[in-house]
Design a protein around this motif. Structure first.
Motif, PDB file in Angstrom:
ATOM      1  N   SER A 180       0.856  -1.188   0.000  1.00 31.08           N
ATOM      2  CA  SER A 180       0.000   0.000   0.000  1.00 31.08           C
ATOM      3  C   SER A 180       0.890   1.237   0.000  1.00 31.08           C
ATOM      4  O   SER A 180       2.112   1.143   0.170  1.00 31.08           O
ATOM      5  CB  SER A 180      -0.924   0.011   1.220  1.00 31.08           C
ATOM      6  OG  SER A 180      -0.168  -0.034   2.425  1.00 31.08           O
ATOM      7  N   SER A 181       0.260   2.369  -0.205  1.00 24.03           N
ATOM      8  CA  SER A 181       0.998   3.628  -0.186  1.00 24.03           C
ATOM      9  C   SER A 181       1.606   3.868   1.196  1.00 24.03           C
ATOM     10  O   SER A 181       1.022   3.494   2.217  1.00 24.03           O
ATOM     11  CB  SER A 181       0.051   4.783  -0.529  1.00 24.03           C
ATOM     12  OG  SER A 181       0.660   6.020  -0.240  1.00 24.03           O
ATOM     13  N   ASP A 233       3.249  -2.412 -13.687  1.00 21.59           N
ATOM     14  CA  ASP A 233       3.283  -2.250 -12.234  1.00 21.59           C
ATOM     15  C   ASP A 233       3.355  -0.789 -11.819  1.00 21.59           C
ATOM     16  O   ASP A 233       2.888  -0.409 -10.737  1.00 21.59           O
ATOM     17  CB  ASP A 233       4.476  -3.009 -11.648  1.00 21.59           C
ATOM     18  CG  ASP A 233       4.307  -4.519 -11.752  1.00 21.59           C
ATOM     19  OD1 ASP A 233       3.153  -4.973 -11.829  1.00 21.59           O
ATOM     20  OD2 ASP A 233       5.312  -5.233 -11.753  1.00 21.59           O
ATOM     21  N   ASN A 234       3.931   0.053 -12.668  1.00 21.22           N
ATOM     22  CA  ASN A 234       4.007   1.483 -12.345  1.00 21.22           C
ATOM     23  C   ASN A 234       2.614   2.099 -12.237  1.00 21.22           C
ATOM     24  O   ASN A 234       2.402   3.031 -11.443  1.00 21.22           O
ATOM     25  CB  ASN A 234       4.823   2.232 -13.408  1.00 21.22           C
ATOM     26  CG  ASN A 234       6.308   1.949 -13.299  1.00 21.22           C
ATOM     27  OD1 ASN A 234       6.913   2.183 -12.259  1.00 21.22           O
ATOM     28  ND2 ASN A 234       6.899   1.433 -14.366  1.00 21.22           N
ATOM     29  N   LEU A 235       1.688   1.569 -13.016  1.00 22.14           N
ATOM     30  CA  LEU A 235       0.311   2.064 -12.961  1.00 22.14           C
ATOM     31  C   LEU A 235      -0.307   1.742 -11.595  1.00 22.14           C
ATOM     32  O   LEU A 235      -1.046   2.560 -11.028  1.00 22.14           O
ATOM     33  CB  LEU A 235      -0.515   1.430 -14.083  1.00 22.14           C
ATOM     34  CG  LEU A 235      -1.983   1.866 -14.179  1.00 22.14           C
ATOM     35  CD1 LEU A 235      -2.074   3.359 -14.443  1.00 22.14           C
ATOM     36  CD2 LEU A 235      -2.689   1.089 -15.292  1.00 22.14           C
ATOM     37  N   ILE A 236      -0.001   0.568 -11.050  1.00 19.68           N
ATOM     38  CA  ILE A 236      -0.507   0.207  -9.722  1.00 19.68           C
ATOM     39  C   ILE A 236       0.032   1.166  -8.678  1.00 19.68           C
ATOM     40  O   ILE A 236      -0.701   1.618  -7.784  1.00 19.68           O
ATOM     41  CB  ILE A 236      -0.132  -1.245  -9.362  1.00 19.68           C
ATOM     42  CG1 ILE A 236      -0.754  -2.224 -10.365  1.00 19.68           C
ATOM     43  CG2 ILE A 236      -0.602  -1.588  -7.950  1.00 19.68           C
ATOM     44  CD1 ILE A 236      -0.447  -3.682 -10.088  1.00 19.68           C
ATOM     45  N   VAL A 237       1.308   1.516  -8.769  1.00 27.60           N
ATOM     46  CA  VAL A 237       1.916   2.453  -7.812  1.00 27.60           C
ATOM     47  C   VAL A 237       1.177   3.782  -7.847  1.00 27.60           C
ATOM     48  O   VAL A 237       0.859   4.377  -6.809  1.00 27.60           O
ATOM     49  CB  VAL A 237       3.410   2.656  -8.113  1.00 27.60           C
ATOM     50  CG1 VAL A 237       4.005   3.735  -7.205  1.00 27.60           C
ATOM     51  CG2 VAL A 237       4.172   1.357  -7.914  1.00 27.60           C
ATOM     52  N   GLY A 282      -1.078   5.472  -4.782  1.00 25.35           N
ATOM     53  CA  GLY A 282      -0.838   6.832  -4.303  1.00 25.35           C
ATOM     54  C   GLY A 282      -2.111   7.656  -4.276  1.00 25.35           C
ATOM     55  O   GLY A 282      -2.321   8.477  -3.383  1.00 25.35           O
ATOM     56  N   ALA A 283      -2.984   7.406  -5.255  1.00 26.52           N
ATOM     57  CA  ALA A 283      -4.244   8.153  -5.338  1.00 26.52           C
ATOM     58  C   ALA A 283      -5.270   7.642  -4.349  1.00 26.52           C
ATOM     59  O   ALA A 283      -6.166   8.387  -3.921  1.00 26.52           O
ATOM     60  CB  ALA A 283      -4.800   8.069  -6.760  1.00 26.52           C
ATOM     61  N   LYS A 328      10.541   1.604  -2.721  1.00 28.80           N
ATOM     62  CA  LYS A 328      10.385   1.639  -1.264  1.00 28.80           C
ATOM     63  C   LYS A 328      10.195   3.042  -0.704  1.00 28.80           C
ATOM     64  O   LYS A 328       9.783   3.197   0.440  1.00 28.80           O
ATOM     65  CB  LYS A 328      11.570   0.946  -0.597  1.00 28.80           C
ATOM     66  CG  LYS A 328      12.929   1.452  -1.006  1.00 28.80           C
ATOM     67  CD  LYS A 328      14.003   0.507  -0.486  1.00 28.80           C
ATOM     68  CE  LYS A 328      15.380   0.886  -1.012  1.00 28.80           C
ATOM     69  NZ  LYS A 328      16.400  -0.108  -0.623  1.00 28.80           N
ATOM     70  N   ASP A 329      10.439   4.061  -1.515  1.00 29.27           N
ATOM     71  CA  ASP A 329      10.174   5.428  -1.076  1.00 29.27           C
ATOM     72  C   ASP A 329       8.682   5.746  -1.133  1.00 29.27           C
ATOM     73  O   ASP A 329       8.216   6.676  -0.468  1.00 29.27           O
ATOM     74  CB  ASP A 329      10.944   6.429  -1.932  1.00 29.27           C
ATOM     75  CG  ASP A 329      10.612   6.323  -3.415  1.00 29.27           C
ATOM     76  OD1 ASP A 329      10.393   5.187  -3.891  1.00 29.27           O
ATOM     77  OD2 ASP A 329      10.579   7.366  -4.095  1.00 29.27           O
ATOM     78  N   LYS A 330       7.911   4.929  -1.913  1.00 26.54           N
ATOM     79  CA  LYS A 330       6.481   5.194  -2.094  1.00 26.54           C
ATOM     80  C   LYS A 330       5.591   4.136  -1.450  1.00 26.54           C
ATOM     81  O   LYS A 330       4.434   4.403  -1.147  1.00 26.54           O
ATOM     82  CB  LYS A 330       6.135   5.260  -3.588  1.00 26.54           C
ATOM     83  CG  LYS A 330       6.913   6.287  -4.402  1.00 26.54           C
ATOM     84  CD  LYS A 330       6.413   6.282  -5.842  1.00 26.54           C
ATOM     85  CE  LYS A 330       7.265   7.151  -6.742  1.00 26.54           C
ATOM     86  NZ  LYS A 330       8.548   6.522  -7.084  1.00 26.54           N
TER      87      LYS A 330
END
Length: 347
Positions: free
Chosen positions: A122-123, A230-234, A238-239, A256-258
């Motif tokens: 999760s975020s 996978d970038n889309l999931i990140v 975040g949203a 790991k920063d996000k």
């Protein structure tokens, strides 16, 4: 000498041809092409870039198509119009090997490159929660046992599954059926969690029916297929800080920063615990090589050598910086020998 060269060229063309319709000059492609898993994509890309920097061969083209899609392309046939390498975040299936054989891909070399773990993330802006595999299965299964029978999943919130979980709508963003990550999630998380729910075995005594129920994911919006990106999931996590995402540990490590990962069955996903097998949702990662293309498409054997080198897949190799969890030394050595010798795959 001219006759010898022509004979060799004809042999190369024959080795890369299935039927008259597929006849093509082997030299129509002088660049290695790899397809497949989005999880393995960054590892193969890193190796391809290091390989290309030697200047001896062109940098290979690496495409992220998902494991299933990549193996379908890989098994499509022999010849420059078909990929040389397939990346996979699960082992190739017998049905896929059979499909390869039916299309003339008779010999395949398997390279196990390391380990990865499937995470529920999760975020970092969200409150941290941990799960058991049984809780995840109850949240995402298409049908669950209620009052002695299997019914359409009635759980809308995590707290409906277990009061200790958040009062959030169940929303899990994950890979589609073509992904090896989805296959591993189904087998290790869903099936593993289902077996922990004793009521399932009591309600479904037929093994086939039970297996189907264990692996069937609900389709009412609680599980959202987010594609192979996978970038889309990140971005979506975040949203929406109340959502969770499913992907490989290596991708978590790169973000790991996000992102933050939940423990699964009290075990945190970490390099050491995945490598040791203590993390319950761990898997092996693979690269498959089309043996018939070796020596015809230039550089394949040399690329294998780079991939299996200690500088790449060793514990301190550059792939570890990308999140790959290394095989034990003895296993790395065995994988290297097998790959360099182009040992035929045996399931």
């Amino acid at each position: 000498m001219k006759t010898t060269k022509l004979a060799l060229t004809a042999a190369a063309v024959a080795a890369l041809t299935i039927g008259a319709a597929g006849v093509a000059n082997a030299q129509s492609r002088d660049q290695i092409r790899a397809v497949g898993s989005s999880t393995v994509f960054p590892f193969t890309t890193a190796v391809a870039e290091a390989f290309g920097k030697t200047g001896k061969f062109k940098t290979p083209v690496v495409e992220s198509t998902g494991t299933g899609g990549g193996l379908k392309l890989f098994c499509g046939g022999v010849g420059p119009q078909h990929p040389d390498i397939a990346n996979a975040s699960r082992r190739i299936k017998k049905s896929e090997v059979d499909q390869c054989a039916a299309n003339g891909v008779a010999e395949i070399t398997e390279l196990k490159i390391g380990f990865d773990g499937i995470v529920m993330a999760s975020s970092k802006a969200a409150k941290h929660y941990d799960f058991t595999r049984a809780q995840v299965w109850k949240a995402l299964a298409k049908e669950v046992p209620v009052n002695g029978k299997m019914v359409a999943n009635p759980y809308k919130k995590w707290s409906d599954v277990d009061p200790s979980l958040p009062n959030y709508d169940i929303e899990v963003l994950g890979p589609p059926p073509t992904s090896g990550t989805r296959d591993a999630f189904n087998e290790l998380m869903m099936e593993g969690g289902c077996h922990e729910v004793k009521e399932v075995a009591a309600v479904l005594t037929d093994e086939k029916a039970r297996s189907k129920a264990c692996l069937s994911i609900r389709e009412d919006g609680a599980y959202v297929e987010a594609g192979e990106n996978d970038n889309l999931i990140v971005q979506k996590l975040g949203a929406n800080p109340e959502a969770f995402g499913v992907f490989g540990y290596s991708f978590l490590d790169q973000n790991k920063d996000k992102l933050q990962a939940a423990k699964i069955d009290t075990v945190v996903p970490s390099y050491e615990l995945i490598s040791s097998g203590k993390y319950p949702v761990s898997r092996s990662l693979y690269v498959y090589v089309k043996t018939a293309h070796v020596g015809v498409i230039p550089g394949i054997r040399e690329l294998i050598g780079e991939f299996t080198s200690e500088r790449a897949m060793g514990e301190e190799g550059y792939l570890a910086d990308k999140g790959l969890i290394a095989l034990p030394k003895a296993d790395r050595d065995a994988a290297r020998v097998s790959a360099v010798n182009l040992t035929p795959l045996k399931l």
